[in-house]
Structure formats: structure tokens, C-alpha cells
Design a protein around this motif. Sequence first.
Motif, PDB file in Angstrom:
ATOM      1  N   ILE A  46       0.856  -1.188   0.000  1.00  0.00           N
ATOM      2  CA  ILE A  46       0.000   0.000   0.000  1.00  0.00           C
ATOM      3  C   ILE A  46       0.893   1.240   0.000  1.00  0.00           C
ATOM      4  O   ILE A  46       1.558   1.546   0.984  1.00  0.00           O
ATOM      5  N   ARG A  47       0.926   1.940  -1.167  1.00  0.00           N
ATOM      6  CA  ARG A  47       1.810   3.092  -1.301  1.00  0.00           C
ATOM      7  C   ARG A  47       1.097   4.313  -1.863  1.00  0.00           C
ATOM      8  O   ARG A  47       1.222   5.404  -1.357  1.00  0.00           O
ATOM      9  N   GLY A  48       0.377   4.129  -2.972  1.00  0.00           N
ATOM     10  CA  GLY A  48      -0.207   5.279  -3.659  1.00  0.00           C
ATOM     11  C   GLY A  48      -1.712   5.187  -3.762  1.00  0.00           C
ATOM     12  O   GLY A  48      -2.356   4.345  -3.140  1.00  0.00           O
ATOM     13  N   VAL A  49      -2.277   6.054  -4.589  1.00  0.00           N
ATOM     14  CA  VAL A  49      -3.726   6.166  -4.694  1.00  0.00           C
ATOM     15  C   VAL A  49      -4.366   4.859  -5.174  1.00  0.00           C
ATOM     16  O   VAL A  49      -5.429   4.479  -4.677  1.00  0.00           O
ATOM     17  N   LYS A  50      -3.743   4.146  -6.103  1.00  0.00           N
ATOM     18  CA  LYS A  50      -4.336   2.920  -6.645  1.00  0.00           C
ATOM     19  C   LYS A  50      -4.387   1.814  -5.597  1.00  0.00           C
ATOM     20  O   LYS A  50      -5.407   1.150  -5.431  1.00  0.00           O
ATOM     21  N   THR A  51      -3.279   1.593  -4.898  1.00  0.00           N
ATOM     22  CA  THR A  51      -3.245   0.508  -3.921  1.00  0.00           C
ATOM     23  C   THR A  51      -4.078   0.839  -2.685  1.00  0.00           C
ATOM     24  O   THR A  51      -4.639  -0.061  -2.060  1.00  0.00           O
ATOM     25  N   LYS A  52      -4.184   2.119  -2.340  1.00  0.00           N
ATOM     26  CA  LYS A  52      -5.028   2.495  -1.196  1.00  0.00           C
ATOM     27  C   LYS A  52      -6.487   2.181  -1.483  1.00  0.00           C
ATOM     28  O   LYS A  52      -7.228   1.739  -0.605  1.00  0.00           O
ATOM     29  N   VAL A  53      -6.920   2.399  -2.718  1.00  0.00           N
ATOM     30  CA  VAL A  53      -8.295   2.086  -3.094  1.00  0.00           C
ATOM     31  C   VAL A  53      -8.528   0.574  -3.035  1.00  0.00           C
ATOM     32  O   VAL A  53      -9.539   0.105  -2.526  1.00  0.00           O
ATOM     33  N   LEU A  54      -7.571  -0.208  -3.539  1.00  0.00           N
ATOM     34  CA  LEU A  54      -7.701  -1.668  -3.511  1.00  0.00           C
ATOM     35  C   LEU A  54      -7.759  -2.195  -2.078  1.00  0.00           C
ATOM     36  O   LEU A  54      -8.483  -3.140  -1.787  1.00  0.00           O
ATOM     37  N   LYS A  55      -6.998  -1.583  -1.179  1.00  0.00           N
ATOM     38  CA  LYS A  55      -6.964  -2.017   0.218  1.00  0.00           C
ATOM     39  C   LYS A  55      -8.349  -1.920   0.863  1.00  0.00           C
ATOM     40  O   LYS A  55      -8.753  -2.790   1.632  1.00  0.00           O
ATOM     41  N   ASP A  56      -9.075  -0.870   0.559  1.00  0.00           N
ATOM     42  CA  ASP A  56     -10.371  -0.634   1.194  1.00  0.00           C
ATOM     43  C   ASP A  56     -11.553  -1.188   0.413  1.00  0.00           C
ATOM     44  O   ASP A  56     -12.698  -1.054   0.833  1.00  0.00           O
ATOM     45  N   LEU A  57     -11.285  -1.815  -0.714  1.00  0.00           N
ATOM     46  CA  LEU A  57     -12.340  -2.305  -1.590  1.00  0.00           C
ATOM     47  C   LEU A  57     -13.112  -3.457  -0.956  1.00  0.00           C
ATOM     48  O   LEU A  57     -12.529  -4.382  -0.407  1.00  0.00           O
ATOM     49  N   LYS A  58     -14.435  -3.414  -1.043  1.00  0.00           N
ATOM     50  CA  LYS A  58     -15.271  -4.486  -0.488  1.00  0.00           C
ATOM     51  C   LYS A  58     -15.899  -5.338  -1.585  1.00  0.00           C
ATOM     52  O   LYS A  58     -16.292  -6.459  -1.349  1.00  0.00           O
ATOM     53  N   GLU A  59     -16.017  -4.780  -2.791  1.00  0.00           N
ATOM     54  CA  GLU A  59     -16.657  -5.527  -3.881  1.00  0.00           C
ATOM     55  C   GLU A  59     -15.617  -6.263  -4.722  1.00  0.00           C
ATOM     56  O   GLU A  59     -14.419  -6.157  -4.484  1.00  0.00           O
ATOM     57  N   GLU A  60     -16.094  -7.006  -5.709  1.00  0.00           N
ATOM     58  CA  GLU A  60     -15.209  -7.764  -6.588  1.00  0.00           C
ATOM     59  C   GLU A  60     -14.458  -6.829  -7.527  1.00  0.00           C
ATOM     60  O   GLU A  60     -14.919  -5.728  -7.828  1.00  0.00           O
ATOM     61  N   ILE A  61     -13.302  -7.298  -7.981  1.00  0.00           N
ATOM     62  CA  ILE A  61     -12.529  -6.563  -8.976  1.00  0.00           C
ATOM     63  C   ILE A  61     -12.274  -7.470 -10.177  1.00  0.00           C
ATOM     64  O   ILE A  61     -12.385  -8.691 -10.069  1.00  0.00           O
ATOM     65  N   GLU A  62     -11.980  -6.870 -11.303  1.00  0.00           N
ATOM     66  CA  GLU A  62     -11.630  -7.635 -12.490  1.00  0.00           C
ATOM     67  C   GLU A  62     -10.124  -7.821 -12.539  1.00  0.00           C
ATOM     68  O   GLU A  62      -9.366  -6.917 -12.209  1.00  0.00           O
ATOM     69  N   VAL A  63      -9.711  -9.029 -12.942  1.00  0.00           N
ATOM     70  CA  VAL A  63      -8.296  -9.322 -13.089  1.00  0.00           C
ATOM     71  C   VAL A  63      -8.047  -9.722 -14.528  1.00  0.00           C
ATOM     72  O   VAL A  63      -8.749 -10.573 -15.072  1.00  0.00           O
TER      73      VAL A  63
END
Length: 200
Positions: free
Chosen positions: A27-44
Motif C-alpha cells: 500500500i503506497r499510492g492512490v491505486k493501492t489504497k483504493v484496492l486495500k479498502d475495496l469491499k466488492e469484486e474486482i476484475e483481473v
Amino acid sequence: APSFYETPMSIMSVDEEECTLTTALQIRGVKTKVLKDLKEEIEVRGPYWNGLMGLKYIKTLKNSKALLVARGIGQASALPTARKLVRAGNAVKVILDKGRSGINFAEPYFRELGCDIVEKQVLDSENLEIPNEAIKFIQNAIIEDDIKLVFSGGSEKLHEGISKILKPWQEKVFFVSSNDGKFCCGEGICGSCQTRLADG
């Protein structure tokens, strides 16, 4: 899922039976901070080949000995490397440095593979050089353990330092490094592939 938040990352392991991917995320920048707090599914999406320079050496080394040096988030790319080497009958020694991540998060996975693990600082955070103790340890391991491949997982400074250590053995020891410092997908996801040359 705005495309602004697309980001590449290393896959540590894949379990096809369970349909799971294990990845490490710092967890370093804006992208990873959003992923850290994400509760829903993401696309890979992927795979996007590999982030290793010298992959052919990993593929061809068999029934030999390898030394993996992994610092911080570079541990993520070292794990699949260790797995491939172990499957080919190689004995693998791993030097782990917590780096800025503050944790050797991949250690349990290396233990499962049967790797010999040593915890040691391999890059001084202030001057970005390999400490003398680590240099001597790597040199001794190459000589005493008859190491045939050295892997560097971490920053460009780590790669440069290990490359210098390996100079006397450049004809006998393969060198492989992660491409974490310039990690890019080829699609412009992270933007690190954009380089401006002197002529524009």
C-alpha cells in the motif's frame, strides 16, 4: 472500475483447483489504497508474460543450486522463481530482507517449498548500497555452496549491487532479476513504460 485504477502486480501463486490467485500488494499510492479498502469484486486481466530478466536461466537450471535475494515487495516475484527451481530438482537458498514493507511476508511459502532461509539486510536504506556483511555472505555462498544461479528481487539498486558482486563469476553463475523497478504491462496501465529520450 475506472481505468485510472488499473495497476499491474506480481502473482505469487495460483491454485487451479481452488480457482485462487495469491498476490502481494504494498500500500503506497492512490491505486493501492483504493484496492486495500475495496469491499466488492474486482476484475483481473492477464497474464502479461513475466517480469523477470533472464527467465531462460530459470527454465534450464536442473539438479543444481540457486541463491535468491529478495527485498520487500520483491519477495513476490522470488516465490514463483523458487517454485520453478525446486520443481527442477534444485536446492534453493533464500536471503530475505523486509525492506520498506517491514515484513518477510513470503517466508511461510518458501518454507513450504523446503528452501533454506536466511534473514539479512541486503540493501542499506540510506545509501542504497549492499552492506559489506551481505556482500561477504553472498560471495561465500557462491563459493562454498557452488551456486549456479543468483536471483535478485527488488529495486534497481539491489540488482546493480548484486551484478557487481557476481563479476568474478559472470561466466559460471547465471544472473536473473525481477523487473519491479520498471514493471509495465505494455498497455499503459502503470505508465512506467513511457520514457522520454534525450532527442524527445
